[in-house]
Design a protein around this motif. Structure first.
Motif, PDB file in Angstrom:
ATOM      1  N   VAL A  56       0.834  -1.195   0.000  1.00 35.30           N
ATOM      2  CA  VAL A  56       0.000   0.000   0.000  1.00 35.30           C
ATOM      3  C   VAL A  56       0.872   1.249   0.000  1.00 35.30           C
ATOM      4  CG1 VAL A  56      -1.798   1.294   1.238  1.00 35.30           C
ATOM      5  CG2 VAL A  56      -1.867  -1.215   1.150  1.00 35.30           C
ATOM      6  N   ASP A  57       1.906   1.243   0.839  1.00 31.64           N
ATOM      7  CA  ASP A  57       2.812   2.376   0.937  1.00 31.64           C
ATOM      8  C   ASP A  57       4.140   1.854   1.503  1.00 31.64           C
ATOM      9  OD1 ASP A  57       2.682   5.729   2.444  1.00 31.64           O
ATOM     10  OD2 ASP A  57       3.864   4.877   0.774  1.00 31.64           O
ATOM     11  N   THR A  95     -10.373  -8.384   4.807  1.00 29.36           N
ATOM     12  CA  THR A  95      -9.177  -7.667   4.367  1.00 29.36           C
ATOM     13  C   THR A  95      -8.535  -6.973   5.544  1.00 29.36           C
ATOM     14  OG1 THR A  95     -10.472  -5.709   3.843  1.00 29.36           O
ATOM     15  CG2 THR A  95     -10.120  -7.299   2.063  1.00 29.36           C
ATOM     16  N   LYS A  96      -7.214  -6.739   5.364  1.00 31.58           N
ATOM     17  CA  LYS A  96      -6.480  -6.138   6.465  1.00 31.58           C
ATOM     18  C   LYS A  96      -5.240  -5.450   5.919  1.00 31.58           C
ATOM     19  CE  LYS A  96      -4.602  -7.252  11.044  1.00 31.58           C
ATOM     20  NZ  LYS A  96      -4.322  -8.320  12.023  1.00 31.58           N
ATOM     21  N   GLN A  97      -4.754  -4.468   6.628  1.00 29.81           N
ATOM     22  CA  GLN A  97      -3.482  -3.809   6.335  1.00 29.81           C
ATOM     23  C   GLN A  97      -2.581  -3.902   7.556  1.00 29.81           C
ATOM     24  OE1 GLN A  97      -3.967   0.214   4.990  1.00 29.81           O
ATOM     25  NE2 GLN A  97      -4.964  -0.383   3.055  1.00 29.81           N
ATOM     26  N   GLN A  98      -1.289  -4.040   7.318  1.00 29.21           N
ATOM     27  CA  GLN A  98      -0.349  -4.144   8.431  1.00 29.21           C
ATOM     28  C   GLN A  98       0.937  -3.418   8.056  1.00 29.21           C
ATOM     29  OE1 GLN A  98       0.000  -7.999  10.115  1.00 29.21           O
ATOM     30  NE2 GLN A  98       1.830  -7.528  11.317  1.00 29.21           N
ATOM     31  N   LYS A  99       1.427  -2.654   9.001  1.00 23.96           N
ATOM     32  CA  LYS A  99       2.677  -1.934   8.791  1.00 23.96           C
ATOM     33  C   LYS A  99       3.836  -2.748   9.367  1.00 23.96           C
ATOM     34  CE  LYS A  99       4.927   2.538   9.631  1.00 23.96           C
ATOM     35  NZ  LYS A  99       4.784   3.863  10.246  1.00 23.96           N
ATOM     36  N   ILE A 100       4.832  -3.012   8.534  1.00 23.63           N
ATOM     37  CA  ILE A 100       6.002  -3.792   8.953  1.00 23.63           C
ATOM     38  C   ILE A 100       7.210  -2.863   8.902  1.00 23.63           C
ATOM     39  CG2 ILE A 100       7.462  -5.782   8.474  1.00 23.63           C
ATOM     40  CD1 ILE A 100       5.072  -7.061   7.093  1.00 23.63           C
ATOM     41  N   GLU A 101       7.869  -2.734  10.027  1.00 24.12           N
ATOM     42  CA  GLU A 101       9.012  -1.829  10.122  1.00 24.12           C
ATOM     43  C   GLU A 101      10.314  -2.625  10.051  1.00 24.12           C
ATOM     44  OE1 GLU A 101       6.935   1.682  12.811  1.00 24.12           O
ATOM     45  OE2 GLU A 101       8.685   0.607  13.555  1.00 24.12           O
ATOM     46  N   PHE A 102      11.280  -1.986   9.434  1.00 18.62           N
ATOM     47  CA  PHE A 102      12.624  -2.568   9.296  1.00 18.62           C
ATOM     48  C   PHE A 102      13.606  -1.596   9.925  1.00 18.62           C
ATOM     49  CE2 PHE A 102      11.779  -6.063   6.402  1.00 18.62           C
ATOM     50  CZ  PHE A 102      10.545  -5.719   5.893  1.00 18.62           C
ATOM     51  N   SER A 103      14.312  -2.077  10.943  1.00 21.69           N
ATOM     52  CA  SER A 103      15.260  -1.224  11.640  1.00 21.69           C
ATOM     53  C   SER A 103      16.472  -2.065  12.009  1.00 21.69           C
ATOM     54  CB  SER A 103      14.633  -0.620  12.898  1.00 21.69           C
ATOM     55  OG  SER A 103      15.599   0.114  13.636  1.00 21.69           O
ATOM     56  N   THR A 104      17.634  -1.473  11.843  1.00 22.19           N
ATOM     57  CA  THR A 104      18.869  -2.216  12.160  1.00 22.19           C
ATOM     58  C   THR A 104      18.996  -2.473  13.645  1.00 22.19           C
ATOM     59  OG1 THR A 104      20.056  -0.119  12.282  1.00 22.19           O
ATOM     60  CG2 THR A 104      20.099  -1.272  10.186  1.00 22.19           C
TER      61      THR A 104
END
Length: 342
Positions: free
Chosen positions: A297-298, A331-340
């Motif tokens: 989505v973004d 339906t669903k949306q989920q935000k997945i974060e990537f951080s070191t």
């Protein structure tokens, strides 16, 4: 004066002049023949050689090579001169080895150093023999040419023609050596090209084998992961306590609930560069509890973590949404974060 004596005197004068005239004519004819043999004919023959021609050879000499006489060492001068004369007739001036005019005449001079016949014959036939040697040089029969030049040198070592012949022979040897080296270089280049092609083919086959092995390993790991997730899901369902009847009645309409926790793989390039970001993933939860229509989505930044996020969501498992006690899609949306630092 008495006319009778005058007539007699005139006849005596005419008789004396006639032998002198005959002698003069004979001398002129001899000089002309010598000029033809020693100057004109060698010049014409040399011109034919320079233009690519071949000196004349008798039909007998062309058709067959006469065998050398036996026991040459035991021959006397007369026998050697006879063999030399025969060789001259057949135009065997320098060849074949052991059965040519020059060798016979040189043997005569070894027995009689002042023999006029051999000395004169070698001197007069030297230009023709030199032409034969030059023909051997031009035909690149280098060993035979060297033998014939050495034989000429025994007859007249100071003759300037030998210098020319040796120079031409050296040039032909250098040319032959260069051509041989070029042929060897070309053969070596062809061998190197063949070796390179074979090496490249082996390397390509090795890379293809490695790629196949890597693909097989990835497929095996994916299958193992799926089996593990199925086992975890089954174990979670077995451990879940049965809901009370009143509770069941109250949860007949519920939202989907995630059953497993999947950590997205951090992209190697982003991890090395210390890059962070997030991705909002939209997806559909099927009545069977799996995900479908997984899409981005973004994201920030774009196209860096998209694939890792969608792959992780694709492995999610849910207890599907319930409507009036029936599993339905949601339906669903989920935000997945990537951080070191995670």
């Amino acid at each position: 004066m008495d006319t009778r004596y005058t007539y007699i005197a005139h006849r005596r004068v005419r008789g004396a002049v006639r032998p002198v005239a005959i002698a003069i004519v004979a001398i002129i004819a001899a000089l002309a023949a010598a000029a033809w043999l020693l100057i004109i004919r060698p010049y014409q023959q040399q011109m034919r050689l320079d233009s690519g021609g071949v000196p004349a050879v008798s039909a007998a000499a062309k058709s067959q090579a006469e065998a050398a006489p036996a026991n040459v060492q035991a021959m006397d001068v007369n026998q050697l001169l006879a063999e030399a004369s025969k060789a001259l007739k057949d135009q065997r001036l320098l060849a074949p080895a052991g059965n040519n005019a020059f060798e016979f005449y040189l043997r005569v001079l070894a027995k009689q150093p002042d023999n006029p016949v051999a000395t004169s014959a070698l001197r007069e036939t030297f230009p023709y023999a030199a032409s034969d040697a030059e023909q051997a040089v031009n035909s690149r029969d280098l060993n035979e040419a060297q033998r014939e030049i050495d034989l000429l040198a025994k007859a007249d070592p100071a003759n300037y023609t030998l210098t020319i012949l040796r120079s031409k022979l050296d040039a032909q040897r250098k040319l032959a050596s260069q051509q041989q080296q070029q042929a060897q270089d070309q053969q070596k280049a062809a061998q190197l090209a063949a070796q390179k092609a074979a090496t490249e083919k082996q390397e390509a086959a090795k890379q293809a084998e490695q790629q196949q092995a890597q693909l097989a390993a990835e497929q095996a790991a994916k299958a193992k992961q799926q089996r593990l997730e199925q086992q975890q899901q089954a174990a979670a369902q077995e451990k879940a306590p049965p809901a009370p009847a009143a509770a069941v009645a109250s949860v007949e309409t519920t939202d989907a609930v995630q059953l497993n926790k999947i950590i997205a793989n951090y992209p190697t390039a982003a991890l090395r560069s210390g890059q962070s970001g997030w991705v909002v993933v939209g997806f559909t939860i099927t009545p069977e509890g799996r995900t479908s229509d997984v899409h981005v989505v973004d994201a920030q930044p774009r196209h860096v973590f998209d694939r890792a996020a969608t792959e992780a969501v694709s492995r999610y498992r849910f207890k599907p949404a319930m409507r009036d006690g029936t599993a339905v899609a949601s339906t669903k949306q989920q935000k997945i974060e990537f951080s070191t630092g995670r």
